[in-house]
Design an enzyme around this catalytic site. Sequence first.
Site, short mmCIF file in Angstrom:
data_model
loop_
_atom_site.label_atom_id
_atom_site.label_comp_id
_atom_site.label_asym_id
_atom_site.label_seq_id
_atom_site.Cartn_x
_atom_site.Cartn_y
_atom_site.Cartn_z
N SER A 174 29.41 35.74 1.35
CA SER A 174 29.33 36.55 -0.05
C SER A 174 28.41 37.72 -0.16
O SER A 174 28.69 38.77 0.60
CB SER A 174 29.28 35.37 -1.03
OG SER A 174 29.72 35.94 -2.40
N ASP B 206 40.82 32.80 -1.78
CA ASP B 206 39.77 33.36 -2.30
C ASP B 206 40.34 34.43 -3.44
O ASP B 206 40.80 35.54 -2.88
CB ASP B 206 38.86 34.19 -1.37
CG ASP B 206 37.44 34.67 -1.69
OD1 ASP B 206 37.42 34.68 -3.13
OD2 ASP B 206 36.60 35.12 -0.90
N HIS C 25 36.73 30.65 -1.89
CA HIS C 25 35.37 31.63 -1.91
C HIS C 25 34.36 30.38 -1.59
O HIS C 25 33.33 30.23 -2.53
CB HIS C 25 35.11 32.31 -3.23
CG HIS C 25 33.92 33.26 -2.88
ND1 HIS C 25 34.25 34.48 -2.34
CD2 HIS C 25 32.73 33.22 -3.17
CE1 HIS C 25 33.02 35.14 -2.23
NE2 HIS C 25 32.35 34.62 -2.85
#
Length: 217
Positions: free
Chosen positions: A101, A164, A191
């Site tokens: 991320s 995601d 995610h």
Amino acid sequence: MSDRIDFILINGSIECHPAVGVAEQYDGPYYRFLDNERPICEGACTLGRSMSRTAVSPEDFVGEWLRRGITMTPAADACDLLEQQIEQHPDGPFNGVLGFSEGCSVAASLMLRRAPQGKLPLFKFAIYFCAISAFRLDTPGAILADQCSDRINVSTLHVVGARDPALLSSFTLYNLCHEDLAALYDYGKGHTIPWGPVTEHITSGVRECLRRAQHGP
């Protein structure tokens, strides 16, 4: 460079609250690299659910984030911190970098910062899980392939999740990498960090990423 990988974990410098679901799986304290009002991934995922179907391109998707008020803090300070820790760490130099991320964003921003300076790459390969777009260094915003000619010219593996909400943001980072040295793997979730049997396939992708780093496409 062998198939064995030893991991050295580097924390961000900003203590923060855990993202949704993190505290149930991992004990604190929790850190991040970028001092946004809230983590970019939280706001990005919230908007992503309503925007993914209308975006013309990954770059258009992230551009719409910014137009709707998602703040992407300049990454210069975070890049300085990461570069300093890498260069001064007693176990360095390092062959590669792995991020998740926002961590992908900072690593990629640092790699892109060095490109026009003519410096040797910090890493021979990079592995990105559910990446968020690379951040500009001195002004708020994202580094996007349709606005920037610099590329990450090392072997990369981009692990993405079809569910995601920020999936298209991952593709903006993929588009900033050398097309002959970049590989994409969709593990089908959201995610989150992959787990379970799918990791066997990801491990194969990591080995192939290392092979490209040593021998080329």
